[in-house]
Design a protein around this motif. Sequence first.
Motif, PDB file in Angstrom:
ATOM      1  N   HIS A 167       0.785  -1.237   0.000  1.00  0.00           N
ATOM      2  CA  HIS A 167       0.000   0.000   0.000  1.00  0.00           C
ATOM      3  C   HIS A 167       0.818   1.288   0.000  1.00  0.00           C
ATOM      4  CE1 HIS A 167      -3.906  -2.015   0.602  1.00  0.00           C
ATOM      5  NE2 HIS A 167      -3.204  -2.903   1.276  1.00  0.00           N
ATOM      6  N   VAL A 168       2.090   1.192   0.303  1.00  0.00           N
ATOM      7  CA  VAL A 168       2.934   2.395   0.328  1.00  0.00           C
ATOM      8  C   VAL A 168       4.129   2.174  -0.592  1.00  0.00           C
ATOM      9  CG1 VAL A 168       4.223   4.024   1.753  1.00  0.00           C
ATOM     10  CG2 VAL A 168       2.262   2.796   2.731  1.00  0.00           C
ATOM     11  N   ASP A 169       4.198   2.955  -1.661  1.00  0.00           N
ATOM     12  CA  ASP A 169       5.297   2.829  -2.622  1.00  0.00           C
ATOM     13  C   ASP A 169       6.454   3.729  -2.191  1.00  0.00           C
ATOM     14  OD1 ASP A 169       6.947   2.442  -4.758  1.00  0.00           O
ATOM     15  OD2 ASP A 169       5.752   3.620  -6.182  1.00  0.00           O
ATOM     16  N   VAL A 170       7.532   3.110  -1.741  1.00  0.00           N
ATOM     17  CA  VAL A 170       8.697   3.884  -1.303  1.00  0.00           C
ATOM     18  C   VAL A 170       9.853   3.763  -2.300  1.00  0.00           C
ATOM     19  CG1 VAL A 170       8.095   3.663   1.137  1.00  0.00           C
ATOM     20  CG2 VAL A 170       9.573   1.948   0.071  1.00  0.00           C
ATOM     21  N   SER A 171       9.600   3.064  -3.400  1.00  0.00           N
ATOM     22  CA  SER A 171      10.680   2.801  -4.362  1.00  0.00           C
ATOM     23  C   SER A 171      11.139   4.055  -5.104  1.00  0.00           C
ATOM     24  CB  SER A 171      10.228   1.746  -5.380  1.00  0.00           C
ATOM     25  OG  SER A 171       9.096   2.207  -6.111  1.00  0.00           O
ATOM     26  N   SER A 172      10.258   5.047  -5.199  1.00  0.00           N
ATOM     27  CA  SER A 172      10.598   6.247  -5.970  1.00  0.00           C
ATOM     28  C   SER A 172      11.283   7.325  -5.135  1.00  0.00           C
ATOM     29  CB  SER A 172       9.327   6.837  -6.595  1.00  0.00           C
ATOM     30  OG  SER A 172       8.390   7.176  -5.585  1.00  0.00           O
ATOM     31  N   VAL A 173      11.493   7.042  -3.855  1.00  0.00           N
ATOM     32  CA  VAL A 173      12.109   8.033  -2.965  1.00  0.00           C
ATOM     33  C   VAL A 173      13.568   8.254  -3.352  1.00  0.00           C
ATOM     34  CG1 VAL A 173      12.884   8.447  -0.600  1.00  0.00           C
ATOM     35  CG2 VAL A 173      10.576   7.593  -1.022  1.00  0.00           C
ATOM     36  N   THR A 174      13.953   9.514  -3.438  1.00  0.00           N
ATOM     37  CA  THR A 174      15.339   9.863  -3.786  1.00  0.00           C
ATOM     38  C   THR A 174      15.870  10.929  -2.825  1.00  0.00           C
ATOM     39  OG1 THR A 174      14.613  11.589  -5.329  1.00  0.00           O
ATOM     40  CG2 THR A 174      14.972   9.362  -6.228  1.00  0.00           C
ATOM     41  N   ALA A 175      17.169  11.139  -2.884  1.00  0.00           N
ATOM     42  CA  ALA A 175      17.813  12.198  -2.102  1.00  0.00           C
ATOM     43  C   ALA A 175      18.587  13.076  -3.075  1.00  0.00           C
ATOM     44  CB  ALA A 175      18.744  11.600  -1.063  1.00  0.00           C
ATOM     45  N   SER A 176      18.228  14.343  -3.142  1.00  0.00           N
ATOM     46  CA  SER A 176      18.885  15.251  -4.077  1.00  0.00           C
ATOM     47  C   SER A 176      20.243  15.693  -3.536  1.00  0.00           C
ATOM     48  CB  SER A 176      18.011  16.480  -4.328  1.00  0.00           C
ATOM     49  OG  SER A 176      17.935  17.275  -3.153  1.00  0.00           O
ATOM     50  N   ALA A 177      21.062  16.214  -4.438  1.00  0.00           N
ATOM     51  CA  ALA A 177      22.387  16.702  -4.043  1.00  0.00           C
ATOM     52  C   ALA A 177      22.259  17.850  -3.045  1.00  0.00           C
ATOM     53  CB  ALA A 177      23.158  17.151  -5.279  1.00  0.00           C
ATOM     54  N   GLU A 205      22.762   9.984   1.983  1.00  0.00           N
ATOM     55  CA  GLU A 205      21.668   9.727   1.037  1.00  0.00           C
ATOM     56  C   GLU A 205      20.699   8.684   1.602  1.00  0.00           C
ATOM     57  OE1 GLU A 205      23.563   8.527  -2.551  1.00  0.00           O
ATOM     58  OE2 GLU A 205      23.958  10.581  -3.248  1.00  0.00           O
ATOM     59  N   ASN A 206      21.252   7.613   2.163  1.00  0.00           N
ATOM     60  CA  ASN A 206      20.410   6.559   2.736  1.00  0.00           C
ATOM     61  C   ASN A 206      19.594   7.076   3.916  1.00  0.00           C
ATOM     62  OD1 ASN A 206      21.292   4.629   0.903  1.00  0.00           O
ATOM     63  ND2 ASN A 206      22.967   3.927   2.218  1.00  0.00           N
ATOM     64  N   GLN A 207      20.212   7.938   4.711  1.00  0.00           N
ATOM     65  CA  GLN A 207      19.505   8.506   5.860  1.00  0.00           C
ATOM     66  C   GLN A 207      18.325   9.361   5.403  1.00  0.00           C
ATOM     67  OE1 GLN A 207      22.040  10.602   8.620  1.00  0.00           O
ATOM     68  NE2 GLN A 207      20.315  11.548   9.695  1.00  0.00           N
ATOM     69  N   ILE A 208      18.548  10.161   4.371  1.00  0.00           N
ATOM     70  CA  ILE A 208      17.479  11.013   3.838  1.00  0.00           C
ATOM     71  C   ILE A 208      16.353  10.163   3.252  1.00  0.00           C
ATOM     72  CG2 ILE A 208      16.906  12.698   2.042  1.00  0.00           C
ATOM     73  CD1 ILE A 208      19.764  13.838   2.435  1.00  0.00           C
ATOM     74  N   LYS A 209      16.722   9.118   2.517  1.00  0.00           N
ATOM     75  CA  LYS A 209      15.715   8.224   1.933  1.00  0.00           C
ATOM     76  C   LYS A 209      14.885   7.544   3.019  1.00  0.00           C
ATOM     77  CE  LYS A 209      18.284   7.106  -2.315  1.00  0.00           C
ATOM     78  NZ  LYS A 209      18.983   6.016  -3.053  1.00  0.00           N
ATOM     79  N   GLN A 210      15.548   7.084   4.057  1.00  0.00           N
ATOM     80  CA  GLN A 210      14.839   6.420   5.153  1.00  0.00           C
ATOM     81  C   GLN A 210      13.856   7.369   5.828  1.00  0.00           C
ATOM     82  OE1 GLN A 210      17.875   4.823   7.730  1.00  0.00           O
ATOM     83  NE2 GLN A 210      18.464   3.215   6.285  1.00  0.00           N
ATOM     84  N   GLN A 211      14.268   8.615   6.007  1.00  0.00           N
ATOM     85  CA  GLN A 211      13.381   9.609   6.616  1.00  0.00           C
ATOM     86  C   GLN A 211      12.150   9.848   5.740  1.00  0.00           C
ATOM     87  OE1 GLN A 211      15.986  12.978   7.141  1.00  0.00           O
ATOM     88  NE2 GLN A 211      16.762  12.260   9.110  1.00  0.00           N
ATOM     89  N   LYS A 212      12.358   9.940   4.437  1.00  0.00           N
ATOM     90  CA  LYS A 212      11.238  10.164   3.515  1.00  0.00           C
ATOM     91  C   LYS A 212      10.316   8.945   3.465  1.00  0.00           C
ATOM     92  CE  LYS A 212      13.427  13.493   0.380  1.00  0.00           C
ATOM     93  NZ  LYS A 212      13.818  13.774  -1.030  1.00  0.00           N
ATOM     94  N   GLN A 213      10.906   7.755   3.465  1.00  0.00           N
ATOM     95  CA  GLN A 213      10.103   6.531   3.450  1.00  0.00           C
ATOM     96  C   GLN A 213       9.260   6.427   4.718  1.00  0.00           C
ATOM     97  OE1 GLN A 213      13.181   3.604   2.943  1.00  0.00           O
ATOM     98  NE2 GLN A 213      13.256   3.828   0.716  1.00  0.00           N
ATOM     99  N   GLN A 214       9.871   6.760   5.849  1.00  0.00           N
ATOM    100  CA  GLN A 214       9.144   6.714   7.110  1.00  0.00           C
ATOM    101  C   GLN A 214       8.013   7.730   7.123  1.00  0.00           C
ATOM    102  OE1 GLN A 214       9.527   4.396   9.600  1.00  0.00           O
ATOM    103  NE2 GLN A 214       7.600   5.349  10.224  1.00  0.00           N
ATOM    104  N   GLN A 215       8.243   8.874   6.497  1.00  0.00           N
ATOM    105  CA  GLN A 215       7.204   9.900   6.435  1.00  0.00           C
ATOM    106  C   GLN A 215       6.020   9.429   5.597  1.00  0.00           C
ATOM    107  OE1 GLN A 215       7.245  12.907   8.200  1.00  0.00           O
ATOM    108  NE2 GLN A 215       5.092  12.763   7.576  1.00  0.00           N
ATOM    109  N   LEU A 216       6.307   8.749   4.488  1.00  0.00           N
ATOM    110  CA  LEU A 216       5.236   8.205   3.650  1.00  0.00           C
ATOM    111  C   LEU A 216       4.404   7.180   4.426  1.00  0.00           C
ATOM    112  CD1 LEU A 216       7.081   7.659   0.228  1.00  0.00           C
ATOM    113  CD2 LEU A 216       5.269   9.323   0.711  1.00  0.00           C
TER     114      LEU A 216
END
Length: 235
Positions: A167-177, A205-216
């Motif tokens: 139900h939650v798509d986290v595959s498209s999460v990215t971390a910009s420069a 980058e991984n830390q930022i992605k994890q934060q965004k995934q958790q937010q979703l």
Amino acid sequence: MSEELVENQQGTTQKKSGSSFARIVGVIVVIAVIAVAGYFFMNQSSASVAVVNGEKITRAQYDERYIQLAAGITAQGQSATTTEMQDALKSQTIDNLVSETLLLQMASKEGIQADDAAVNNQFSQNKSQFSDNAAFEKILADQGYTDATFKAALTRTNIIQQYLAKHVDVSSVTASAAEVRALYDQAAVGSGSVPPLAEVQTQIENQIKQQKQQQLISDYIRQLRASNTIEILLK
């Protein structure tokens, strides 16, 4: 003489009977107190702290989860006994249980079951990090778990992860420069020395992605809670 003896015997018998009766009454009172205490304890343990779509979350479940979360806080070197932390733990415990119960209900509706092989593998991986079984069980006990309750927690987590993956798509999460640079600069503020950005870029980058995934995931759970019937009874 015989009459006096009879009277004395009767008096003695009455005294003994009175003493025996008093002891019996005392025992009955003690039993009654124990029964009332046991009834009160059972009622406290089975009392509901929240209801999710008609499913009750008991005080016993709340107490067990509170102990586990408090142990985790203590393991991080923080105090779990301050008024502020106790209030935070109380809120976190009930929130944790409500969300977990709701997600398990949703997963059950979709027929999602635990992957026993994955659960057993994760249990074994955790256990393999310790020198022997005694060391493993000690750390579990320190965290408020037994072998059985820890495996049960892994089972619940496995079911919830399967449900959220659908139900939650986290595959498209990215971390910009720019995001990486901002977080790096933030970490550098007040620090005597930090590694060059190139050395820690992947980690950031991984830390930022994890934060965004958790937010979703948090946003999805918030919407799910809003569309279901939840009653918090804990005061």
